[in-house]
Design a protein around this motif. Structure first.
Motif, mmCIF file in Angstrom:
data_model
loop_
_atom_site.group_PDB
_atom_site.id
_atom_site.type_symbol
_atom_site.label_atom_id
_atom_site.label_comp_id
_atom_site.label_asym_id
_atom_site.label_seq_id
_atom_site.Cartn_x
_atom_site.Cartn_y
_atom_site.Cartn_z
ATOM 1 N N THR A 99 0.829 -1.207 0.000
ATOM 2 C CA THR A 99 0.000 0.000 0.000
ATOM 3 C C THR A 99 0.865 1.259 0.000
ATOM 4 N N ASN A 100 2.010 1.187 0.660
ATOM 5 C CA ASN A 100 2.923 2.336 0.745
ATOM 6 C C ASN A 100 2.234 3.599 1.263
ATOM 7 N N PHE A 101 1.358 3.437 2.268
ATOM 8 C CA PHE A 101 0.702 4.604 2.856
ATOM 9 C C PHE A 101 1.747 5.531 3.477
ATOM 10 N N GLN A 102 1.699 6.792 3.118
ATOM 11 C CA GLN A 102 2.622 7.776 3.671
ATOM 12 C C GLN A 102 2.138 8.329 5.011
ATOM 13 N N SER A 103 0.824 8.264 5.219
ATOM 14 C CA SER A 103 0.230 8.753 6.459
ATOM 15 C C SER A 103 -0.517 7.628 7.156
ATOM 16 N N TYR A 104 -0.440 7.602 8.465
ATOM 17 C CA TYR A 104 -1.169 6.606 9.249
ATOM 18 C C TYR A 104 -2.483 7.178 9.783
ATOM 19 N N THR A 105 -2.686 8.472 9.595
ATOM 20 C CA THR A 105 -3.916 9.102 10.078
ATOM 21 C C THR A 105 -4.914 9.360 8.956
ATOM 22 N N ILE A 106 -4.405 9.609 7.760
ATOM 23 C CA ILE A 106 -5.292 9.834 6.612
ATOM 24 C C ILE A 106 -4.826 8.946 5.462
ATOM 25 N N ASN A 107 -5.550 7.871 5.228
ATOM 26 C CA ASN A 107 -5.262 6.962 4.125
ATOM 27 C C ASN A 107 -6.537 6.207 3.756
ATOM 28 N N LYS A 108 -6.444 5.280 2.847
ATOM 29 C CA LYS A 108 -7.640 4.574 2.373
ATOM 30 C C LYS A 108 -8.327 3.775 3.477
ATOM 31 N N VAL A 109 -7.565 3.281 4.431
ATOM 32 C CA VAL A 109 -8.157 2.526 5.531
ATOM 33 C C VAL A 109 -8.839 3.453 6.528
ATOM 34 N N SER A 110 -8.171 4.514 6.919
ATOM 35 C CA SER A 110 -8.760 5.439 7.899
ATOM 36 C C SER A 110 -10.039 6.078 7.355
ATOM 37 N N ARG A 111 -10.078 6.321 6.045
ATOM 38 C CA ARG A 111 -11.255 6.961 5.447
ATOM 39 C C ARG A 111 -12.487 6.062 5.505
ATOM 40 N N ILE A 112 -12.295 4.755 5.597
ATOM 41 C CA ILE A 112 -13.421 3.829 5.709
ATOM 42 C C ILE A 112 -14.272 4.168 6.929
ATOM 43 N N PHE A 113 -13.624 4.598 8.003
ATOM 44 C CA PHE A 113 -14.329 4.835 9.268
ATOM 45 C C PHE A 113 -14.790 6.274 9.447
ATOM 46 N N SER A 114 -14.505 7.126 8.476
ATOM 47 C CA SER A 114 -14.881 8.528 8.570
ATOM 48 C C SER A 114 -16.395 8.679 8.735
ATOM 49 N N GLY A 115 -16.799 9.390 9.762
ATOM 50 C CA GLY A 115 -18.217 9.602 10.023
ATOM 51 C C GLY A 115 -18.891 8.439 10.719
ATOM 52 N N ARG A 116 -18.139 7.380 11.007
ATOM 53 C CA ARG A 116 -18.726 6.197 11.649
ATOM 54 C C ARG A 116 -18.209 6.036 13.080
ATOM 55 N N ILE A 117 -16.904 5.945 13.227
ATOM 56 C CA ILE A 117 -16.281 5.878 14.541
ATOM 57 C C ILE A 117 -14.963 6.645 14.493
ATOM 58 N N THR A 118 -14.486 7.037 15.652
ATOM 59 C CA THR A 118 -13.234 7.764 15.724
ATOM 60 C C THR A 118 -12.064 6.798 15.814
ATOM 61 N N ILE A 119 -11.172 6.891 14.858
ATOM 62 C CA ILE A 119 -9.983 6.055 14.813
ATOM 63 C C ILE A 119 -8.755 6.952 14.912
ATOM 64 N N GLU A 120 -7.833 6.608 15.790
ATOM 65 C CA GLU A 120 -6.609 7.392 15.934
ATOM 66 C C GLU A 120 -5.704 7.215 14.717
ATOM 67 N N LYS A 121 -5.378 5.958 14.405
ATOM 68 C CA LYS A 121 -4.514 5.648 13.275
ATOM 69 C C LYS A 121 -4.949 4.339 12.637
ATOM 70 N N ALA A 122 -4.578 4.164 11.371
ATOM 71 C CA ALA A 122 -4.954 2.954 10.648
ATOM 72 C C ALA A 122 -3.862 2.606 9.647
ATOM 73 N N TYR A 123 -3.667 1.297 9.453
ATOM 74 C CA TYR A 123 -2.618 0.871 8.521
ATOM 75 C C TYR A 123 -2.887 -0.538 8.003
ATOM 76 N N SER A 124 -2.608 -0.746 6.730
ATOM 77 C CA SER A 124 -2.593 -2.073 6.116
ATOM 78 C C SER A 124 -1.339 -2.167 5.264
ATOM 79 N N LEU A 125 -0.706 -3.320 5.269
ATOM 80 C CA LEU A 125 0.546 -3.486 4.532
ATOM 81 C C LEU A 125 0.325 -3.679 3.037
ATOM 82 N N LEU A 126 -0.663 -4.536 2.684
ATOM 83 C CA LEU A 126 -0.846 -4.940 1.291
ATOM 84 C C LEU A 126 -2.248 -4.669 0.784
ATOM 85 N N PHE A 127 -2.352 -4.504 -0.524
ATOM 86 C CA PHE A 127 -3.655 -4.506 -1.175
ATOM 87 C C PHE A 127 -4.051 -5.959 -1.426
ATOM 88 N N LEU A 128 -5.325 -6.265 -1.263
ATOM 89 C CA LEU A 128 -5.850 -7.589 -1.577
ATOM 90 C C LEU A 128 -6.801 -7.462 -2.756
#
Length: 228
Positions: free
Chosen positions: A41-70
């Motif tokens: 995934t090569n996420f440059q940010s742990y606070t704003i990325n494709k994973v963290s955006r999944i939870f936007s408006g649903r629950i508060t997440i401090e940080k999010a990270y995934s290593l690989l795309f599936l």
């Protein structure tokens, strides 16, 4: 001892979990060629990325990270399949050490107090024999130097595997199927919830909702892979 290991290796070689070629002695789980083809995934940010955006408006997440795309087909899917359905827990160790080294070095999860794996139902665990993210969590625990806690979060219902559900079904599968007990140990703590795959975030959200009932708790999430 080395001669004995070489002899054993000759007759019982390890094979790549993806391409099934014989692994060299310095290779773990997958061969060097397949490892170079892994979709990072090569996420440059742990606070704003494709994973963290999944939870936007649903629950508060401090940080999010995934290593690989599936993806529907590919190395990541083959590795996760081996981990979940073929008893290859070494895949969890492989990812745990890899990601563990990354997050220990960049200190993005340095404030985490506990690691909590998404639980599987007792019946499913009895059939499978293990939770596919336990070894993953044990390795992360070692690298981050924080405890793995598998006692607080409990799965109440044994649902069919997420891989057999449509994306819509997963998103709406938020009925109360998790419960938390003895959560006082998590009061005012930062909890890292881990899993093998994240798609819609429904499972992780359901887990987080239970844990967020604890006063002052903070939640981050980390998975081996993310479904595009």
């Amino acid at each position: 001892m080395k001669l004995l290991k070489d002899f054993f290796y000759l007759f019982y070689p390890n094979i790549c979990a993806n391409c099934k070629v014989q692994l060299l002695q310095n290779e773990k789980v997958i061969c060097t060629f397949c490892r170079h083809d892994l979709p990072l995934t090569n996420f440059q940010s742990y606070t704003i990325n494709k994973v963290s955006r999944i939870f936007s408006g649903r629950i508060t997440i401090e940080k999010a990270y995934s290593l690989l795309f599936l993806r529907k087909q590919g190395i990541t899917k083959n590795l996760i399949h081996d981990l979940k359905y073929k008893g290859n827990e070494e895949v969890g160790v492989f990812f745990g050490n890899w990601i563990g080294e990354i997050v220990a070095k960049n200190k993005e999860f340095s404030t985490v107090d506990f690691i909590v794996p998404v639980p599987i139902h007792a019946k499913k665990k009895k059939i499978r024999g293990y939770n596919q993210v336990t070894k993953f969590g044990e390795c992360l625990s070692m690298h981050l130097k924080v405890p793995l806690n598998e006692d607080v979060l409990i799965r109440q219902s044994a649902t069919k595997t997420q891989t057999l559900k449509s994306r819509f079904e997963r998103f709406n599968d938020l009925e109360s199927k998790f419960s938390a007990r003895n959560t006082s140990v998590f009061k005012e703590k930062h909890i890292l919830i881990i899993d093998d795959v994240i798609t819609t975030g429904a499972t992780l959200e359901a887990c987080a909702q239970e844990l967020l009932k604890t006063p002052g708790i903070k939640i981050s999430v980390l998975t081996m892979s993310y479904t595009e």
